[in-house]
Design a protein around this motif. Sequence first.
Motif, mmCIF file in Angstrom:
data_model
loop_
_atom_site.group_PDB
_atom_site.id
_atom_site.type_symbol
_atom_site.label_atom_id
_atom_site.label_comp_id
_atom_site.label_asym_id
_atom_site.label_seq_id
_atom_site.Cartn_x
_atom_site.Cartn_y
_atom_site.Cartn_z
ATOM 1 N N PHE A 202 0.846 -1.206 0.000
ATOM 2 C CA PHE A 202 0.000 0.000 0.000
ATOM 3 C C PHE A 202 0.880 1.254 0.000
ATOM 4 C CE2 PHE A 202 -2.435 3.433 1.781
ATOM 5 C CZ PHE A 202 -3.721 3.256 1.273
ATOM 6 N N ARG A 203 1.821 1.270 0.902
ATOM 7 C CA ARG A 203 2.657 2.460 1.099
ATOM 8 C C ARG A 203 3.546 2.755 -0.108
ATOM 9 N NH1 ARG A 203 6.353 3.423 6.463
ATOM 10 N NH2 ARG A 203 7.715 5.063 5.669
ATOM 11 N N HIS A 204 4.218 1.723 -0.628
ATOM 12 C CA HIS A 204 5.245 1.949 -1.651
ATOM 13 C C HIS A 204 4.746 1.780 -3.082
ATOM 14 C CE1 HIS A 204 8.399 2.296 1.366
ATOM 15 N NE2 HIS A 204 7.915 1.217 1.950
ATOM 16 N N CYS A 205 3.600 1.139 -3.260
ATOM 17 C CA CYS A 205 3.135 0.851 -4.622
ATOM 18 C C CYS A 205 1.746 1.395 -4.924
ATOM 19 C CB CYS A 205 3.149 -0.663 -4.865
ATOM 20 S SG CYS A 205 4.780 -1.409 -4.692
ATOM 21 N N ILE A 206 0.787 1.123 -4.057
ATOM 22 C CA ILE A 206 -0.581 1.548 -4.337
ATOM 23 C C ILE A 206 -0.699 3.066 -4.324
ATOM 24 C CG2 ILE A 206 -2.945 1.499 -3.465
ATOM 25 C CD1 ILE A 206 -2.396 -1.394 -2.540
ATOM 26 N N VAL A 207 -0.133 3.702 -3.324
ATOM 27 C CA VAL A 207 -0.229 5.168 -3.233
ATOM 28 C C VAL A 207 0.441 5.853 -4.432
ATOM 29 C CG1 VAL A 207 0.430 7.199 -1.891
ATOM 30 C CG2 VAL A 207 -0.534 5.193 -0.732
ATOM 31 N N PRO A 208 1.682 5.490 -4.813
ATOM 32 C CA PRO A 208 2.292 6.145 -5.976
ATOM 33 C C PRO A 208 1.865 5.552 -7.321
ATOM 34 C CG PRO A 208 3.884 4.693 -4.952
ATOM 35 C CD PRO A 208 2.666 4.680 -4.068
ATOM 36 N N GLY A 209 1.100 4.454 -7.317
ATOM 37 C CA GLY A 209 0.599 3.873 -8.557
ATOM 38 C C GLY A 209 1.578 2.978 -9.283
ATOM 39 N N LEU A 210 2.470 2.297 -8.554
ATOM 40 C CA LEU A 210 3.429 1.387 -9.186
ATOM 41 C C LEU A 210 2.829 0.003 -9.363
ATOM 42 C CD1 LEU A 210 6.713 2.251 -7.230
ATOM 43 C CD2 LEU A 210 5.725 3.393 -9.239
ATOM 44 N N ALA A 211 3.080 -0.617 -10.508
ATOM 45 C CA ALA A 211 2.656 -2.003 -10.735
ATOM 46 C C ALA A 211 3.373 -2.906 -9.733
ATOM 47 C CB ALA A 211 2.968 -2.433 -12.160
ATOM 48 N N HIS A 212 2.653 -3.881 -9.196
ATOM 49 C CA HIS A 212 3.225 -4.690 -8.127
ATOM 50 C C HIS A 212 2.431 -5.976 -7.937
ATOM 51 C CE1 HIS A 212 -0.101 -2.467 -6.365
ATOM 52 N NE2 HIS A 212 -0.199 -3.432 -5.463
ATOM 53 N N ALA A 213 3.025 -6.887 -7.184
ATOM 54 C CA ALA A 213 2.328 -8.094 -6.734
ATOM 55 C C ALA A 213 3.081 -8.648 -5.543
ATOM 56 C CB ALA A 213 2.256 -9.153 -7.842
ATOM 57 N N LEU A 214 2.349 -9.323 -4.674
ATOM 58 C CA LEU A 214 2.959 -10.010 -3.538
ATOM 59 C C LEU A 214 2.843 -11.505 -3.781
ATOM 60 C CD1 LEU A 214 2.629 -9.113 0.207
ATOM 61 C CD2 LEU A 214 2.559 -11.488 -0.546
ATOM 62 N N GLN A 253 -2.850 5.174 -10.988
ATOM 63 C CA GLN A 253 -3.639 4.953 -9.786
ATOM 64 C C GLN A 253 -4.817 4.022 -10.055
ATOM 65 O OE1 GLN A 253 -3.437 5.726 -6.647
ATOM 66 N NE2 GLN A 253 -1.830 7.269 -6.523
ATOM 67 N N PHE A 254 -4.943 2.991 -9.237
ATOM 68 C CA PHE A 254 -6.082 2.079 -9.306
ATOM 69 C C PHE A 254 -6.938 2.152 -8.050
ATOM 70 C CE2 PHE A 254 -3.361 0.427 -12.548
ATOM 71 C CZ PHE A 254 -4.177 -0.217 -13.462
ATOM 72 N N GLY A 255 -6.449 2.851 -7.031
ATOM 73 C CA GLY A 255 -7.182 2.931 -5.780
ATOM 74 C C GLY A 255 -6.990 1.682 -4.938
ATOM 75 N N SER A 256 -7.797 1.575 -3.880
ATOM 76 C CA SER A 256 -7.675 0.462 -2.944
ATOM 77 C C SER A 256 -9.040 0.035 -2.449
ATOM 78 C CB SER A 256 -6.805 0.864 -1.750
ATOM 79 O OG SER A 256 -6.827 -0.117 -0.734
ATOM 80 N N ARG A 257 -9.189 -1.237 -2.227
ATOM 81 C CA ARG A 257 -10.424 -1.753 -1.630
ATOM 82 C C ARG A 257 -10.553 -1.369 -0.164
ATOM 83 N NH1 ARG A 257 -9.969 -7.142 -1.350
ATOM 84 N NH2 ARG A 257 -8.008 -7.416 -2.444
#
Length: 264
Positions: A202-214, A253-257
């Motif tokens: 959330f902190r490093h990817c969702i907020v700045p809009g970086l593509a990511h996966a865990l 940005q895709f936002g968050s649930r």
Amino acid sequence: MPFSPFHLVNGDHARGLVLLADHARRDLPEEYGSLGLPSAEFERHIAYDIGVEKLTRKLAAMLGAPAVLGGFSRLLIDPNRGEDDPTLIMRLSDGAIIPGNNPMPAEERDKRLNEFYRPYHGAVDKTIEAVTNASGKAPLVISIHSFTAFWKTTPRPWHAGILWDKDPRAVVPLLAGLRADAQLVVGDNEPYDGALRNDTMFRHCIVPGLAHALVEVRQDLIAEETGIAHWADRLAPILEAINADPDMHEARQFGSRTGPIGGK
């Protein structure tokens, strides 16, 4: 290896890929002893993500990518939780009472945030910034974790799981790549939900809009060198192909649930 709140793995920043391993190690600074726990507890998942450090280091070498590894046990403070999360410093974890965390004065909580948690996240920020500057594009970020084969007495059927919130860019090809092997059971937001407010992604990817996966791999599959090598060989070409997709390198940005981001 001397204690440090984080460990950096060198890689080619121009490749536009960053690997993270929040729970790579089970180290504690000398002043904390064992937090009052028997040493056997540090062999368990409550202390760290079994197999993840070696898997992340091997992937970093194969992909030529930099990695940031958490350098302290999650029993001290959990880097994959928001600062306001009640599970940030656990008093009880999977049946184990942690004497060194009971009680938890505000001064001690602040010390752990300032000396361990925030330096780790600062290292993640700096690595992402360095990769952005060197590659000239937004990086793809992949976080590596592992999970237990059983939840209490219930077996978990998944060999691996991909956790995510709302950005599907890296998730869809990652799931497809793993599921191309018919022998694998791959969870989509299993065994955990990837939408966790203020966690690392959330902190490093969702907020700045970086593509990511865990990526979660079952611990019994990467507890030994053979399994680690097998999973690195499996994941590396999939991640290589995903990283080659230009869509992974546009901040969007895709936002968050979990709710609005940045007041929007």
